[in-house]
Scaffold this motif. Structure first.
Motif, PDB file in Angstrom:
ATOM      1  N   ARG A 174       0.845  -1.190   0.000  1.00 40.01           N
ATOM      2  CA  ARG A 174       0.000   0.000   0.000  1.00 40.01           C
ATOM      3  C   ARG A 174       0.881   1.240   0.000  1.00 40.01           C
ATOM      4  O   ARG A 174       1.930   1.272   0.644  1.00 40.01           O
ATOM      5  N   LEU A 175       0.452   2.226  -0.741  1.00 35.40           N
ATOM      6  CA  LEU A 175       1.122   3.517  -0.750  1.00 35.40           C
ATOM      7  C   LEU A 175       0.062   4.576  -0.548  1.00 35.40           C
ATOM      8  O   LEU A 175      -0.864   4.703  -1.365  1.00 35.40           O
ATOM      9  N   ASP A 176       0.195   5.313   0.542  1.00 34.12           N
ATOM     10  CA  ASP A 176      -0.802   6.289   0.955  1.00 34.12           C
ATOM     11  C   ASP A 176      -2.148   5.575   1.115  1.00 34.12           C
ATOM     12  O   ASP A 176      -2.232   4.627   1.870  1.00 34.12           O
ATOM     13  N   ALA A 177      -3.163   5.922   0.373  1.00 36.15           N
ATOM     14  CA  ALA A 177      -4.476   5.300   0.609  1.00 36.15           C
ATOM     15  C   ALA A 177      -4.811   4.217  -0.409  1.00 36.15           C
ATOM     16  O   ALA A 177      -5.947   3.745  -0.462  1.00 36.15           O
ATOM     17  N   SER A 178      -3.828   3.794  -1.209  1.00 35.55           N
ATOM     18  CA  SER A 178      -4.145   2.895  -2.321  1.00 35.55           C
ATOM     19  C   SER A 178      -3.297   1.623  -2.279  1.00 35.55           C
ATOM     20  O   SER A 178      -2.143   1.642  -1.839  1.00 35.55           O
ATOM     21  N   ASN A 179      -3.884   0.528  -2.768  1.00 37.95           N
ATOM     22  CA  ASN A 179      -3.109  -0.683  -3.024  1.00 37.95           C
ATOM     23  C   ASN A 179      -2.272  -0.460  -4.281  1.00 37.95           C
ATOM     24  O   ASN A 179      -2.726   0.173  -5.238  1.00 37.95           O
ATOM     25  N   VAL A 180      -1.064  -0.970  -4.280  1.00 39.11           N
ATOM     26  CA  VAL A 180      -0.204  -0.861  -5.454  1.00 39.11           C
ATOM     27  C   VAL A 180       0.251  -2.255  -5.861  1.00 39.11           C
ATOM     28  O   VAL A 180       0.388  -3.156  -5.029  1.00 39.11           O
ATOM     29  N   GLN A 181       0.483  -2.426  -7.149  1.00 38.01           N
ATOM     30  CA  GLN A 181       0.875  -3.722  -7.689  1.00 38.01           C
ATOM     31  C   GLN A 181       2.377  -3.843  -7.886  1.00 38.01           C
ATOM     32  O   GLN A 181       2.930  -4.929  -7.839  1.00 38.01           O
ATOM     33  N   ARG A 182       3.038  -2.723  -8.141  1.00 42.83           N
ATOM     34  CA  ARG A 182       4.460  -2.767  -8.473  1.00 42.83           C
ATOM     35  C   ARG A 182       5.298  -2.195  -7.333  1.00 42.83           C
ATOM     36  O   ARG A 182       5.049  -1.088  -6.852  1.00 42.83           O
ATOM     37  N   GLN A 183       6.305  -2.948  -6.936  1.00 42.54           N
ATOM     38  CA  GLN A 183       7.214  -2.501  -5.888  1.00 42.54           C
ATOM     39  C   GLN A 183       7.904  -1.195  -6.271  1.00 42.54           C
ATOM     40  O   GLN A 183       8.209  -0.352  -5.414  1.00 42.54           O
ATOM     41  N   SER A 184       8.150  -1.003  -7.558  1.00 44.47           N
ATOM     42  CA  SER A 184       8.855   0.193  -8.013  1.00 44.47           C
ATOM     43  C   SER A 184       8.116   1.472  -7.658  1.00 44.47           C
ATOM     44  O   SER A 184       8.735   2.539  -7.548  1.00 44.47           O
ATOM     45  N   GLN A 185       6.796   1.400  -7.478  1.00 46.92           N
ATOM     46  CA  GLN A 185       6.036   2.592  -7.106  1.00 46.92           C
ATOM     47  C   GLN A 185       6.457   3.120  -5.745  1.00 46.92           C
ATOM     48  O   GLN A 185       6.361   4.318  -5.473  1.00 46.92           O
ATOM     49  N   ILE A 186       6.913   2.219  -4.870  1.00 44.97           N
ATOM     50  CA  ILE A 186       7.418   2.622  -3.556  1.00 44.97           C
ATOM     51  C   ILE A 186       8.924   2.847  -3.596  1.00 44.97           C
ATOM     52  O   ILE A 186       9.445   3.797  -3.014  1.00 44.97           O
ATOM     53  N   SER A 187       9.634   1.989  -4.310  1.00 37.76           N
ATOM     54  CA  SER A 187      11.099   2.008  -4.286  1.00 37.76           C
ATOM     55  C   SER A 187      11.678   3.341  -4.728  1.00 37.76           C
ATOM     56  O   SER A 187      12.654   3.831  -4.148  1.00 37.76           O
ATOM     57  N   ARG A 188      11.099   3.943  -5.759  1.00 34.00           N
ATOM     58  CA  ARG A 188      11.660   5.197  -6.245  1.00 34.00           C
ATOM     59  C   ARG A 188      11.383   6.345  -5.279  1.00 34.00           C
ATOM     60  O   ARG A 188      12.143   7.316  -5.239  1.00 34.00           O
ATOM     61  N   LEU A 189      10.305   6.250  -4.517  1.00 38.12           N
ATOM     62  CA  LEU A 189      10.021   7.279  -3.515  1.00 38.12           C
ATOM     63  C   LEU A 189      10.842   7.077  -2.247  1.00 38.12           C
ATOM     64  O   LEU A 189      11.121   8.038  -1.519  1.00 38.12           O
ATOM     65  N   MET A 190      11.227   5.834  -1.988  1.00 39.97           N
ATOM     66  CA  MET A 190      11.861   5.486  -0.719  1.00 39.97           C
ATOM     67  C   MET A 190      13.145   4.686  -0.973  1.00 39.97           C
ATOM     68  O   MET A 190      13.240   3.501  -0.667  1.00 39.97           O
ATOM     69  N   PRO A 191      14.152   5.324  -1.560  1.00 35.83           N
ATOM     70  CA  PRO A 191      15.390   4.603  -1.897  1.00 35.83           C
ATOM     71  C   PRO A 191      16.227   4.286  -0.659  1.00 35.83           C
ATOM     72  O   PRO A 191      16.347   5.101   0.257  1.00 35.83           O
ATOM     73  N   THR A 192      16.796   3.091  -0.636  1.00 37.09           N
ATOM     74  CA  THR A 192      17.694   2.683   0.440  1.00 37.09           C
ATOM     75  C   THR A 192      18.948   2.054  -0.141  1.00 37.09           C
ATOM     76  O   THR A 192      18.897   1.370  -1.161  1.00 37.09           O
ATOM     77  N   LEU A 193      20.055   2.276   0.528  1.00 35.53           N
ATOM     78  CA  LEU A 193      21.335   1.676   0.152  1.00 35.53           C
ATOM     79  C   LEU A 193      21.820   0.858   1.334  1.00 35.53           C
ATOM     80  O   LEU A 193      21.860   1.358   2.466  1.00 35.53           O
ATOM     81  N   VAL A 194      22.186  -0.399   1.088  1.00 34.75           N
ATOM     82  CA  VAL A 194      22.578  -1.322   2.157  1.00 34.75           C
ATOM     83  C   VAL A 194      24.093  -1.487   2.193  1.00 34.75           C
ATOM     84  O   VAL A 194      24.730  -1.720   1.160  1.00 34.75           O
TER      85      VAL A 194
END
Length: 356
Positions: free
Chosen positions: A96-116
């Motif tokens: 989920r992103l904000d108030a909606s279900n999302v199908q693609r992980q990329s919809q979150i990944s580009r907004l929330m980038p992490t480096l390990v």
């Protein structure tokens, strides 16, 4: 980009926890096995859809629990967001992103980038070429919005062509997928070459601030002979006898990033400690490239960094990470591993409490 809060439910040994993170350096300390790395895994699940420690979702869900759940609030480009991740023991997953279900992980990944930066990432130097290709693709994914569709189309064409090779298909049957592979191979190869050049340009400034490494250079080797034509190689491969489990032998999927120390392969020339330093240097150079293109930092997840470095080098790396990243989450077995964390949490038997 900055994480504000995390909610963890039934993740490994953490039954439930709420964490309010600070900007800058967040130190998460506790004994081995207490659950501190699970906090970093939670962020990785939200951001990337997978843990950096395992791809087996069953390993992440607490015993006797039906599912795990992670919820994060964060800001990106001045906007506030809320993201949720759930994984069921039956293999189900929801995002989920904000108030909606999302199908693609990329919809979150580009907004929330992490480096390990974790013990697992040391394979970038000592391991096979796959880890180095993934490092390049991380940078390209967050640099160019069109990279992920390009990479996905190439992987699709490669999978179809490999399936036909295993089925002993004729050259005529292979030809359409060879053309499709070529269509995406050339821009993918060009994108990687441009990113290697950018990374090589950012690396010297980082190396100047890290003691203990000889001159380092990068060399990108495309997945076919430099003088050869990829189309001709694919055509020749289609007509050759096929034994065992044949697969496409040429293309960006077998490209290599060579890491050279004084002109020799780094994994042969450098000690284990120097190899770790080189990994940190490459990750820091990636952070610099990321900031240059995105105009903001990303969240850096540092797992057990103090255990891998002596105090002098740890101070150097931490100072550089703090300067390059917008926010850092770092685990440690000791509370005094780094000086002046912006916020500190203690983890014990799956319970998390804020100390600072």
């Amino acid at each position: 980009m900055e994480l504000r809060t995390l909610r963890l439910e039934q993740l490994r040994n953490i039954a439930a926890a709420d964490i309010e993170l600070g900007g800058g350096l967040n130190l998460i300390e506790g004994a081995n096995g207490a659950g501190k790395t699970s906090v970093l895994e939670a962020v990785s699940l939200i951001s990337n859809g997978v843990s950096f420690r395992t791809h087996r979702s069953q390993d992440l869900i607490a015993r006797e629990a039906a599912q795990l759940r992670v919820v994060a609030t964060f800001t990106s480009a001045g906007f506030a967001h809320r993201a949720g991740y759930e994984r069921g023991r039956d293999g189900s997953r929801s995002l989920r992103l904000d108030a909606s279900n999302v199908q693609r992980q990329s919809q979150i990944s580009r907004l929330m980038p992490t480096l390990v930066i974790a013990p697992e990432t040391f394979a970038v130097v000592a391991g096979g070429p796959g880890g180095r290709r993934r490092m390049l693709d991380w940078g390209l994914y967050h640099r160019d919005a069109g990279f992920h569709p390009l990479w996905s189309q190439y992987r699709r064409a490669l999978a179809q062509r490999n399936a036909l090779l295993r089925a002993r298909a004729s050259p005529a049957q292979l030809a359409p997928w060879s053309r499709e592979l070529l269509r995406w191979a050339m821009p993918l190869d060009a994108a990687r070459k441009s990113y290697v050049a950018e990374l090589a340009g950012a690396l010297p400034a980082v190396l100047e601030q890290l003691s203990g490494l000889p001159p380092i250079s990068l060399a990108y080797r495309q997945g076919w002979r430099e003088a050869g034509d990829l189309a001709d190689l694919l055509d020749a491969e289609a007509t050759q006898p096929r034994r065992g489990q044949p697969a496409t032998r040429y293309g960006p999927h077998v490209a290599e990033l060579e890491l050279l120390a004084d002109g020799a392969p780094a994994r042969e020339h450098l000690s284990r400690g120097q190899q770790k330093l080189l990994v940190y240097a490459l990750k820091l150079a990636q952070l610099e490239c990321f900031h240059r293109h995105r105009g903001q930092g990303c969240v850096v997840l540092c797992d057990d960094l103090p255990a891998e470095l002596d105090p002098q080098r740890l101070a150097q790396v931490v100072a550089l990470v703090r300067a390059c990243a917008g926010q850092v989450l770092m685990t440690s077995a000791t509370p005094d591993a780094v000086t002046s964390p912006d916020r500190m949490f203690h983890v014990e038997h799956g319970h998390i409490s804020q100390v600072i």
